[in-house]
Design a protein around this motif. Structure first.
Motif, PDB file in Angstrom:
ATOM      1  N   VAL A   1       0.861  -1.179   0.000  1.00  0.00           N
ATOM      2  CA  VAL A   1       0.000   0.000   0.000  1.00  0.00           C
ATOM      3  C   VAL A   1       0.900   1.232   0.000  1.00  0.00           C
ATOM      4  CG1 VAL A   1      -1.863   1.222   1.147  1.00  0.00           C
ATOM      5  CG2 VAL A   1      -1.671  -1.255   1.403  1.00  0.00           C
ATOM      6  N   SER A   2       0.766   2.065  -1.028  1.00  0.00           N
ATOM      7  CA  SER A   2       1.566   3.283  -1.050  1.00  0.00           C
ATOM      8  C   SER A   2       0.697   4.469  -0.644  1.00  0.00           C
ATOM      9  CB  SER A   2       2.163   3.520  -2.451  1.00  0.00           C
ATOM     10  OG  SER A   2       1.172   3.785  -3.398  1.00  0.00           O
ATOM     11  N   ALA A   3       1.228   5.322   0.221  1.00  0.00           N
ATOM     12  CA  ALA A   3       0.511   6.493   0.708  1.00  0.00           C
ATOM     13  C   ALA A   3       0.550   7.600  -0.348  1.00  0.00           C
ATOM     14  CB  ALA A   3       1.145   6.962   2.010  1.00  0.00           C
ATOM     15  N   PRO A   4      -0.357   8.592  -0.259  1.00  0.00           N
ATOM     16  CA  PRO A   4      -1.355   8.781   0.798  1.00  0.00           C
ATOM     17  C   PRO A   4      -2.632   7.993   0.520  1.00  0.00           C
ATOM     18  CG  PRO A   4      -1.414  10.641  -0.703  1.00  0.00           C
ATOM     19  CD  PRO A   4      -0.292   9.748  -1.182  1.00  0.00           C
ATOM     20  N   ILE A   5      -3.252   7.513   1.577  1.00  0.00           N
ATOM     21  CA  ILE A   5      -4.503   6.778   1.484  1.00  0.00           C
ATOM     22  C   ILE A   5      -5.343   7.116   2.705  1.00  0.00           C
ATOM     23  CG2 ILE A   5      -3.499   4.749   2.618  1.00  0.00           C
ATOM     24  CD1 ILE A   5      -5.383   3.003   0.945  1.00  0.00           C
ATOM     25  N   SER A   6      -6.616   7.120   2.551  1.00  0.00           N
ATOM     26  CA  SER A   6      -7.508   7.419   3.672  1.00  0.00           C
ATOM     27  C   SER A   6      -7.251   6.444   4.815  1.00  0.00           C
ATOM     28  CB  SER A   6      -8.962   7.308   3.210  1.00  0.00           C
ATOM     29  OG  SER A   6      -9.827   7.191   4.310  1.00  0.00           O
ATOM     30  N   PRO A   7      -7.030   6.942   6.040  1.00  0.00           N
ATOM     31  CA  PRO A   7      -6.803   6.045   7.175  1.00  0.00           C
ATOM     32  C   PRO A   7      -7.936   5.046   7.393  1.00  0.00           C
ATOM     33  CG  PRO A   7      -6.158   8.267   7.752  1.00  0.00           C
ATOM     34  CD  PRO A   7      -6.836   8.357   6.421  1.00  0.00           C
ATOM     35  N   GLU A   8      -9.184   5.458   7.107  1.00  0.00           N
ATOM     36  CA  GLU A   8     -10.298   4.512   7.250  1.00  0.00           C
ATOM     37  C   GLU A   8     -10.132   3.340   6.298  1.00  0.00           C
ATOM     38  OE1 GLU A   8     -12.139   8.568   8.290  1.00  0.00           O
ATOM     39  OE2 GLU A   8     -10.674   7.781   6.875  1.00  0.00           O
TER      40      GLU A   8
ATOM     41  N   ALA B   1      -2.349  11.840   9.785  1.00  0.00           N
ATOM     42  CA  ALA B   1      -3.475  12.392  10.544  1.00  0.00           C
ATOM     43  C   ALA B   1      -4.089  13.582   9.801  1.00  0.00           C
ATOM     44  CB  ALA B   1      -3.014  12.812  11.935  1.00  0.00           C
ATOM     45  N   PHE B   2      -3.252  14.375   9.149  1.00  0.00           N
ATOM     46  CA  PHE B   2      -3.748  15.510   8.357  1.00  0.00           C
ATOM     47  C   PHE B   2      -4.613  15.009   7.196  1.00  0.00           C
ATOM     48  CE2 PHE B   2      -3.400  18.269   4.676  1.00  0.00           C
ATOM     49  CZ  PHE B   2      -3.639  19.527   5.182  1.00  0.00           C
ATOM     50  N   THR B   3      -4.136  14.008   6.486  1.00  0.00           N
ATOM     51  CA  THR B   3      -4.890  13.498   5.333  1.00  0.00           C
ATOM     52  C   THR B   3      -6.223  12.885   5.755  1.00  0.00           C
ATOM     53  OG1 THR B   3      -3.787  11.328   5.421  1.00  0.00           O
ATOM     54  CG2 THR B   3      -2.773  13.021   4.046  1.00  0.00           C
ATOM     55  N   ALA B   4      -6.302  12.407   7.002  1.00  0.00           N
ATOM     56  CA  ALA B   4      -7.547  11.786   7.484  1.00  0.00           C
ATOM     57  C   ALA B   4      -8.703  12.769   7.485  1.00  0.00           C
ATOM     58  CB  ALA B   4      -7.336  11.214   8.892  1.00  0.00           C
ATOM     59  N   THR B   5      -8.390  14.039   7.628  1.00  0.00           N
ATOM     60  CA  THR B   5      -9.456  15.056   7.691  1.00  0.00           C
ATOM     61  C   THR B   5      -9.429  16.001   6.493  1.00  0.00           C
ATOM     62  OG1 THR B   5      -8.003  16.442   9.055  1.00  0.00           O
ATOM     63  CG2 THR B   5      -9.547  14.996  10.210  1.00  0.00           C
ATOM     64  N   HIS B   6      -8.671  15.630   5.460  1.00  0.00           N
ATOM     65  CA  HIS B   6      -8.582  16.491   4.281  1.00  0.00           C
ATOM     66  C   HIS B   6      -8.721  15.662   3.002  1.00  0.00           C
ATOM     67  CE1 HIS B   6      -6.808  19.070   7.358  1.00  0.00           C
ATOM     68  NE2 HIS B   6      -7.036  20.092   6.558  1.00  0.00           N
ATOM     69  N   PRO B   7      -9.950  15.212   2.715  1.00  0.00           N
ATOM     70  CA  PRO B   7     -10.166  14.451   1.472  1.00  0.00           C
ATOM     71  C   PRO B   7     -10.010  15.352   0.251  1.00  0.00           C
ATOM     72  CG  PRO B   7     -12.265  14.916   2.526  1.00  0.00           C
ATOM     73  CD  PRO B   7     -11.199  15.357   3.492  1.00  0.00           C
ATOM     74  N   ALA B   8      -9.561  14.744  -0.847  1.00  0.00           N
ATOM     75  CA  ALA B   8      -9.385  15.525  -2.074  1.00  0.00           C
ATOM     76  C   ALA B   8     -10.701  15.759  -2.788  1.00  0.00           C
ATOM     77  CB  ALA B   8      -8.414  14.804  -3.009  1.00  0.00           C
ATOM     78  N   ASP B   9     -11.686  14.912  -2.482  1.00  0.00           N
ATOM     79  CA  ASP B   9     -13.004  15.050  -3.106  1.00  0.00           C
ATOM     80  C   ASP B   9     -14.050  14.491  -2.154  1.00  0.00           C
ATOM     81  OD1 ASP B   9     -12.905  12.194  -3.437  1.00  0.00           O
ATOM     82  OD2 ASP B   9     -11.720  12.519  -5.256  1.00  0.00           O
TER      83      ASP B   9
END
Length: 564
Positions: free
Chosen positions: A135-142, A445-453
């Motif tokens: 799994v390569s980041a970034p990916i939603s933590p959920e 943690a930042f990406t968890a609350t900042h979806p691209a769409d």
């Protein structure tokens, strides 16, 4: 007489020629495991490090790979991904990278899926066909959490890879019980001569070859194998020490001096190589044949003690091995003899003594395995070669207990568990890269609350739009992770060290945010090589894989392996 033409010599096959160098590392069994594997890459973000990892797996010949990536090739991809060209613009990145990777090795089958990862993971048992997941980041933590849960249920090793700018890290989640038989230990540690507990055949051989040792010619005296010399002098030692062998370091030094005195210096060479070998081997050879803590951990594992008809072959053999160890207070003899100065005939005879004993030990373990199979009602018998390999490597088997990697879900802090104290102590260690790891956690943690769409799959990397604001947010997250860690560990860091820790974490965050989620190809290529190396270990079950996090700092060219 009619002359006959000798049969042609059987040379190496085309496959053996192709993979010659790697076969020397992991042998035919390891290559077979690679060729039977199917690797799934869930590619996200720039997608460079994932493809670079696959490149280093396609070349040595994995069986199949599948790329899951819904991204469309853009101008930005052409600048960082060497597997994409201008003609691929507007096409699916998974399709084009897959096709070009297959060109590297015609033996490898490649597949691609352009479905979004969130819908892919919603299907039941979707991961079961795969041997290992990247799994390569970034990916939603959920999504990462859901993926990890499904992989654990199917006992599939999972690698989470993150590469931003000059920094990268990857974490490995192996199954809860990941046993390794062929760990490839240092050859120096594999010699097992059993000099303190010789069996009758070895004692008889040593007695025969040292009869009238002092009266031997210089040639014969200088060609007595060092293992035989040590057995001879051990018998001499026991005559003056109540039948006891050297018990401690001081006595071993005295015994070594005793062997040294026995060497002749009035011969043409002025010394004897076999005695030099014997003296050098004293400290490493005069040790009880006890199982190491790693081996005892295997014997004490619940999987080893409580067998079921569904138990893996490893655990049945390990149980049989534990019975052997209980009965003999030693593991099966490997049977190998190191090189030593000796007459060819004597050395071959000594080898045969050890090989005969090794075969006897193997036969006893195999009999126990067959008895266990019968008691458990197993239909398919364990291959004798598997039991033999276990016996040869018994002293160096390793059980790795897989640990989950950190997933920064929204509203949840990072928990360090039993590693909290170690992690907190590492904060002030200038050689540790834990602060860089914390910066990566803050990024997740930042990406968890900042979806691209609004679809819930793609995420926005910090620094893509507003670097200054994002840097402030990510720094705050990182500092909170640090404070929570110190609190969980029950520690306190005094000034000025505490301020230095916060400042260093901030520097890492600033550099990560400055990159805006971009992957530098050279860093991605290096990281892909590191990950591929660990993937091969996991697939072949040879060598000991990273447990469980590796961090790389491209600014200082420093790497670190930490267990969390």
């Amino acid at each position: 007489m009619t002359a006959t033409t000798p049969p042609p010599l059987q040379g190496p096959t085309s496959k053996e020629k192709k993979y010659d160098r790697q076969l020397r590392l992991w042998a035919a069994s390891g290559q077979a495991a690679l060729e039977e594997s199917h690797i799934l890459l869930i590619n996200s973000g720039p997608g460079v490090v994932g493809v670079e990892t696959l490149k280093n797996l396609v070349l040595p010949g994995i069986g199949q790979f599948t790329i899951l990536d819904s991204a469309i090739v853009t101008e930005a991809d052409l600048g960082v991904n060497f597997f994409l060209e201008e003609e691929h613009l507007g096409g699916f990145r998974a399709e084009h990278t897959c096709n070009l990777l297959k060109e590297l090795n015609p033996d490898v089958q490649g597949h691609y899926i352009t479905e979004p990862v969130e819908s892919f993971l919603s299907k039941p048992d979707i991961l079961k066909p795969y041997t290992l997941i990247l799994v390569s980041a970034p990916i939603s933590p959920e999504l990462l959490s859901r993926l990890e849960t499904n992989a654990v249920a199917s006992a599939i090793p999972t690698f989470y890879i993150h590469c931003i700018g000059f920094y990268s890290h990857f974490s490995v989640h192996l199954p809860s019980a990941f046993p390794i038989v062929d760990t490839h230990p240092d050859p120096v540690t594999t010699a097992d001569l059993r000099l303190l507990t010789p069996w009758p055949a070895l004692s008889s051989f040593a007695e025969e070859k040292t009869t009238e040792l002092e009266e031997m010619s210089h040639h014969d005296h200088g060609h007595v194998p060092y293992a035989v010399l040590l057995l001879y002098y051990l018998e001499e030692w026991k005559k003056t020490h109540n039948g006891q062998v050297p018990q401690n370091y001081r006595e071993k030094i005295a015994f070594r001096d005793m062997v040294t005195i026995g060497a002749r210096t009035n011969n043409p060479e002025g010394a004897e190589e076999n005695y030099d070998e014997a003296v050098a081997a004293v400290l490493k050879s005069l040790n009880p044949a006890e199982a190491s803590s790693a081996v005892r951990e295997v014997f004490q594992a619940e999987e080893c003690k409580s067998l079921t008809p569904e138990s893996a072959s490893f655990w049945i053999i390990a149980h049989a091995m534990s019975i052997f160890y209980k009965n003999h207070s030693s593991l099966p003899l490997p049977g190998s003899v190191p090189d030593m100065k000796a007459k060819s005939a004597d050395y071959i005879q000594l080898q045969n003594v050890y090989k005969t004993k090794a075969r006897q030990d193997f036969a006893e373990v195999l009999d126990t395995v067959r008895s266990l199979e019968k008691r458990l009602g197993r239909i398919v018998a364990i291959d004798e070669k598997e039991v033999e390999a276990f016996c040869k490597n018994a002293a160096h088997i390793k059980l790795v207990r897989g640990r989950p990697f950190h997933v920064t879900l929204p509203g949840e802090g990072v928990r360090w568990g039993d590693r909290a104290k170690f992690a907190a102590q590492s904060l002030t260690n200038p050689d540790s890269l834990i602060l860089l790891y914390i910066a990566f956690l803050a990024t997740d943690a930042f990406t968890a609350t900042h979806p691209a769409d609004d679809l819930g799959g793609a995420v926005k990397a910090p620094g893509e739009v507003d670097p200054e604001t994002d840097a402030e947010k990510v720094t705050g997250i990182a500092l909170k992770i640090i404070d929570d860690l110190i609190s969980e560990a029950g520690m306190f860091i005094e000034e000025p060290e505490y301020s230095e820790v916060r400042s260093k974490a901030g520097e890492y965050v600033q550099e990560i945010v400055r990159a805006g989620g971009a992957e530098l190809h050279n860093i991605a290529a290096l990281t892909g090589g590191l990950v591929a190396q660990e993937v091969i270990k996991a697939v072949t079950k040879q060598y000991i894989p990273v447990d469980n996090t590796c961090i790389f700092d491209g600014v200082t060219s420093k790497s670190s392996v930490l267990r969390f």
